[in-house]
Write a protein that holds these residues in place. Structure first.
Motif, PDB file in Angstrom:
ATOM      1  N   GLU A 146       0.802  -1.226   0.000  1.00 12.49           N
ATOM      2  CA  GLU A 146       0.000   0.000   0.000  1.00 12.49           C
ATOM      3  C   GLU A 146       0.835   1.277   0.000  1.00 12.49           C
ATOM      4  OE1 GLU A 146      -3.268  -0.395  -0.416  1.00 12.49           O
ATOM      5  OE2 GLU A 146      -2.889  -2.550  -0.354  1.00 12.49           O
ATOM      6  N   SER A 147       2.153   1.161   0.001  1.00 11.48           N
ATOM      7  CA  SER A 147       3.008   2.339   0.117  1.00 11.48           C
ATOM      8  C   SER A 147       3.211   3.027  -1.233  1.00 11.48           C
ATOM      9  CB  SER A 147       4.376   1.948   0.670  1.00 11.48           C
ATOM     10  OG  SER A 147       5.259   3.045   0.583  1.00 11.48           O
ATOM     11  N   PRO A 148       3.064   4.340  -1.249  1.00 15.51           N
ATOM     12  CA  PRO A 148       3.384   5.076  -2.471  1.00 15.51           C
ATOM     13  C   PRO A 148       4.892   5.245  -2.665  1.00 15.51           C
ATOM     14  CG  PRO A 148       2.733   6.617  -0.762  1.00 15.51           C
ATOM     15  CD  PRO A 148       2.553   5.224  -0.195  1.00 15.51           C
ATOM     16  N   TRP A 149       5.671   4.814  -1.678  1.00 21.08           N
ATOM     17  CA  TRP A 149       7.113   5.038  -1.713  1.00 21.08           C
ATOM     18  C   TRP A 149       7.894   3.823  -2.205  1.00 21.08           C
ATOM     19  CZ3 TRP A 149       7.552   9.945  -1.524  1.00 21.08           C
ATOM     20  CH2 TRP A 149       6.669  10.696  -0.755  1.00 21.08           C
ATOM     21  N   GLY A 150       7.267   2.681  -2.351  1.00 20.33           N
ATOM     22  CA  GLY A 150       7.961   1.490  -2.839  1.00 20.33           C
ATOM     23  C   GLY A 150       8.275   0.511  -1.724  1.00 20.33           C
TER      24      GLY A 150
ATOM     25  N   GLY B 296      10.323  -6.627  -8.963  1.00 19.50           N
ATOM     26  CA  GLY B 296       9.635  -5.779  -9.928  1.00 19.50           C
ATOM     27  C   GLY B 296       9.374  -4.376  -9.427  1.00 19.50           C
ATOM     28  N   GLU B 297      10.046  -3.984  -8.363  1.00 21.04           N
ATOM     29  CA  GLU B 297       9.846  -2.657  -7.779  1.00 21.04           C
ATOM     30  C   GLU B 297      10.762  -1.627  -8.442  1.00 21.04           C
ATOM     31  OE1 GLU B 297       7.544  -1.872  -5.625  1.00 21.04           O
ATOM     32  OE2 GLU B 297       6.885  -3.861  -5.008  1.00 21.04           O
ATOM     33  N   ALA B 298      10.358  -0.368  -8.382  1.00 22.72           N
ATOM     34  CA  ALA B 298      11.116   0.709  -9.009  1.00 22.72           C
ATOM     35  C   ALA B 298      11.781   1.635  -7.997  1.00 22.72           C
ATOM     36  CB  ALA B 298      10.194   1.532  -9.912  1.00 22.72           C
ATOM     37  N   GLN B 299      11.416   1.509  -6.710  1.00 20.27           N
ATOM     38  CA  GLN B 299      11.941   2.451  -5.729  1.00 20.27           C
ATOM     39  C   GLN B 299      11.967   1.825  -4.338  1.00 20.27           C
ATOM     40  OE1 GLN B 299      11.047   6.805  -5.899  1.00 20.27           O
ATOM     41  NE2 GLN B 299       9.752   6.325  -4.156  1.00 20.27           N
ATOM     42  N   LEU B 300      12.937   2.256  -3.549  1.00 21.56           N
ATOM     43  CA  LEU B 300      13.015   1.917  -2.134  1.00 21.56           C
ATOM     44  C   LEU B 300      12.881   3.205  -1.335  1.00 21.56           C
ATOM     45  CD1 LEU B 300      15.644  -0.130  -3.340  1.00 21.56           C
ATOM     46  CD2 LEU B 300      15.090  -0.939  -1.087  1.00 21.56           C
ATOM     47  N   TYR B 301      12.511   3.040  -0.073  1.00 22.32           N
ATOM     48  CA  TYR B 301      12.519   4.183   0.831  1.00 22.32           C
ATOM     49  C   TYR B 301      12.959   3.716   2.203  1.00 22.32           C
ATOM     50  CZ  TYR B 301       8.029   2.768   2.966  1.00 22.32           C
ATOM     51  OH  TYR B 301       7.023   2.103   3.632  1.00 22.32           O
TER      52      TYR B 301
ATOM     53  N   LEU C 229      16.410  12.957  -0.074  1.00 20.43           N
ATOM     54  CA  LEU C 229      15.435  13.344   0.943  1.00 20.43           C
ATOM     55  C   LEU C 229      14.097  13.617   0.267  1.00 20.43           C
ATOM     56  CD1 LEU C 229      14.858  14.146   3.918  1.00 20.43           C
ATOM     57  CD2 LEU C 229      15.557  16.462   3.286  1.00 20.43           C
ATOM     58  N   SER C 230      13.014  13.033   0.805  1.00 16.54           N
ATOM     59  CA  SER C 230      11.704  13.248   0.189  1.00 16.54           C
ATOM     60  C   SER C 230      10.647  13.704   1.189  1.00 16.54           C
ATOM     61  CB  SER C 230      11.223  11.974  -0.515  1.00 16.54           C
ATOM     62  OG  SER C 230      10.870  10.996   0.432  1.00 16.54           O
ATOM     63  N   GLY C 231      11.017  13.912   2.433  1.00 13.96           N
ATOM     64  CA  GLY C 231      10.052  14.392   3.408  1.00 13.96           C
ATOM     65  C   GLY C 231      10.428  13.992   4.820  1.00 13.96           C
ATOM     66  N   SER C 232       9.561  14.325   5.747  1.00 14.08           N
ATOM     67  CA  SER C 232       9.794  13.961   7.149  1.00 14.08           C
ATOM     68  C   SER C 232       8.451  13.677   7.801  1.00 14.08           C
ATOM     69  CB  SER C 232      10.524  15.078   7.886  1.00 14.08           C
ATOM     70  OG  SER C 232       9.713  16.240   7.938  1.00 14.08           O
ATOM     71  N   GLU C 233       8.521  12.922   8.884  1.00 20.75           N
ATOM     72  CA  GLU C 233       7.318  12.559   9.622  1.00 20.75           C
ATOM     73  C   GLU C 233       7.626  12.550  11.113  1.00 20.75           C
ATOM     74  OE1 GLU C 233       5.624   8.874   8.256  1.00 20.75           O
ATOM     75  OE2 GLU C 233       5.869   9.456   6.152  1.00 20.75           O
ATOM     76  N   PRO C 234       6.667  12.981  11.919  1.00 25.44           N
ATOM     77  CA  PRO C 234       6.863  12.861  13.363  1.00 25.44           C
ATOM     78  C   PRO C 234       6.744  11.394  13.765  1.00 25.44           C
ATOM     79  CG  PRO C 234       4.668  13.699  12.890  1.00 25.44           C
ATOM     80  CD  PRO C 234       5.391  13.586  11.564  1.00 25.44           C
ATOM     81  N   ASP C 235       7.469  11.013  14.785  1.00 24.88           N
ATOM     82  CA  ASP C 235       7.423   9.640  15.280  1.00 24.88           C
ATOM     83  C   ASP C 235       7.737   9.690  16.769  1.00 24.88           C
ATOM     84  OD1 ASP C 235       7.211   6.866  15.338  1.00 24.88           O
ATOM     85  OD2 ASP C 235       8.761   6.517  13.848  1.00 24.88           O
ATOM     86  N   ARG C 236       7.716   8.538  17.385  1.00 21.23           N
ATOM     87  CA  ARG C 236       8.039   8.438  18.815  1.00 21.23           C
ATOM     88  C   ARG C 236       8.917   7.215  19.004  1.00 21.23           C
ATOM     89  NH1 ARG C 236       6.654  11.120  23.115  1.00 21.23           N
ATOM     90  NH2 ARG C 236       6.472  10.088  25.115  1.00 21.23           N
ATOM     91  N   MET C 237      10.008   7.395  19.716  1.00 18.03           N
ATOM     92  CA  MET C 237      10.965   6.319  19.937  1.00 18.03           C
ATOM     93  C   MET C 237      11.577   6.489  21.311  1.00 18.03           C
ATOM     94  SD  MET C 237      13.599   5.658  16.863  1.00 18.03           S
ATOM     95  CE  MET C 237      14.697   4.329  17.105  1.00 18.03           C
ATOM     96  N   GLY C 238      11.685   5.423  22.060  1.00 17.16           N
ATOM     97  CA  GLY C 238      12.311   5.507  23.372  1.00 17.16           C
ATOM     98  C   GLY C 238      11.612   6.455  24.316  1.00 17.16           C
TER      99      GLY C 238
ATOM    100  N   ALA D 146      11.485  11.689  11.823  1.00 15.21           N
ATOM    101  CA  ALA D 146      12.070  10.694  10.929  1.00 15.21           C
ATOM    102  C   ALA D 146      12.113  11.290   9.528  1.00 15.21           C
ATOM    103  CB  ALA D 146      11.235   9.417  10.941  1.00 15.21           C
ATOM    104  N   LEU D 147      13.300  11.321   8.956  1.00 15.35           N
ATOM    105  CA  LEU D 147      13.470  11.824   7.591  1.00 15.35           C
ATOM    106  C   LEU D 147      13.281  10.665   6.625  1.00 15.35           C
ATOM    107  CD1 LEU D 147      16.681  13.980   8.152  1.00 15.35           C
ATOM    108  CD2 LEU D 147      14.278  14.712   8.270  1.00 15.35           C
ATOM    109  N   ARG D 148      12.457  10.878   5.595  1.00 19.21           N
ATOM    110  CA  ARG D 148      12.232   9.833   4.594  1.00 19.21           C
ATOM    111  C   ARG D 148      13.159  10.090   3.400  1.00 19.21           C
ATOM    112  NH1 ARG D 148       7.318  10.499   4.088  1.00 19.21           N
ATOM    113  NH2 ARG D 148       7.431  11.989   2.396  1.00 19.21           N
ATOM    114  N   TYR D 149      13.889   9.053   3.029  1.00 17.38           N
ATOM    115  CA  TYR D 149      14.761   9.095   1.858  1.00 17.38           C
ATOM    116  C   TYR D 149      14.264   8.067   0.858  1.00 17.38           C
ATOM    117  CZ  TYR D 149      18.331  12.223   3.630  1.00 17.38           C
ATOM    118  OH  TYR D 149      19.009  13.338   4.074  1.00 17.38           O
ATOM    119  N   VAL D 150      14.395   8.376  -0.434  1.00 15.80           N
ATOM    120  CA  VAL D 150      14.004   7.450  -1.495  1.00 15.80           C
ATOM    121  C   VAL D 150      15.183   7.192  -2.420  1.00 15.80           C
ATOM    122  CG1 VAL D 150      11.557   8.097  -1.442  1.00 15.80           C
ATOM    123  CG2 VAL D 150      13.126   9.283  -2.996  1.00 15.80           C
TER     124      VAL D 150
END
Length: 180
Positions: free
Chosen positions: A92-96, A129-134, A155-164, A170-174
């Protein structure tokens, strides 16, 4: 990496869950000192990663993911685990394909472990058969960001997250896969 470096990659099995957890925790403890609370890294990360990898390796859908362990040959002894990668198809991911984990243990960074694991993940995704990773990398993890950018990730964006127990970014890279 020198061709003389005796590095091999092998598929991880369910029995490797404790090893994956130990490497993952060690990597976080070394890398995230400035980014996550010390109490989490010292007291909780080992058990948290152990539960995570046991559940993940036993979860259905293994055909959608690849988990590889990098090992260095040790003369006269068993191979030494030095890193791992986990890559998973996300229908379901648009990012691959998600490169969810890429870790080279601190004592073995700079010898090509990460690059070799990343190349294996890219081959696997291409074969699917995929064209991209993220991937996601913690904002502030400057060495990892520099590594990914040197390998051609963008770099393709960022998202808030929670860890520890803390809020993080979290920076998203493709990475676009070249046709084979």
């Amino acid at each position: 990496m020198s061709t003389a470096t005796p590095l091999t990659l092998r598929p991880a099995t369910i029995a490797d869950a404790p090893l994956l957890a130990a490497m993952h925790a060690a990597s976080w403890q070394a890398t995230y000192r400035r980014l996550l609370p010390s109490a989490f890294l010292e007291n909780e990360v080992n058990a948290e990663r152990d539960a995570y990898w046991r559940a993940r390796m036993e979860a259905p859908g293994a055909q959608r993911r690849l988990v590889l362990i990098a090992e260095l040959a040790t003369p006269g002894a068993a191979p030494t685990p030095v890193g791992f990668v986990c890559v998973e198809r996300q229908p379901e991911s648009p990012w691959g394909v998600l490169l969810d984990n890429l870790h080279a243990l601190p004592a073995h960074q700079g010898i090509g472990v990460g690059k070799r694991l990343m190349e294996a993940a890219q081959r696997w995704a291409r074969d699917q058969g995929e064209a991209q990773l993220y991937l996601y990398v913690l904002d502030g993890n400057t060495p990892a960001i520099a590594f990914y950018e040197r390998q051609g990730w963008e770099l393709s964006g960022s998202e808030p997250d929670r860890m520890g127990g803390v809020d993080i970014t979290a920076l998203r890279y493709v990475y676009r896969l070249a046709a084979s």
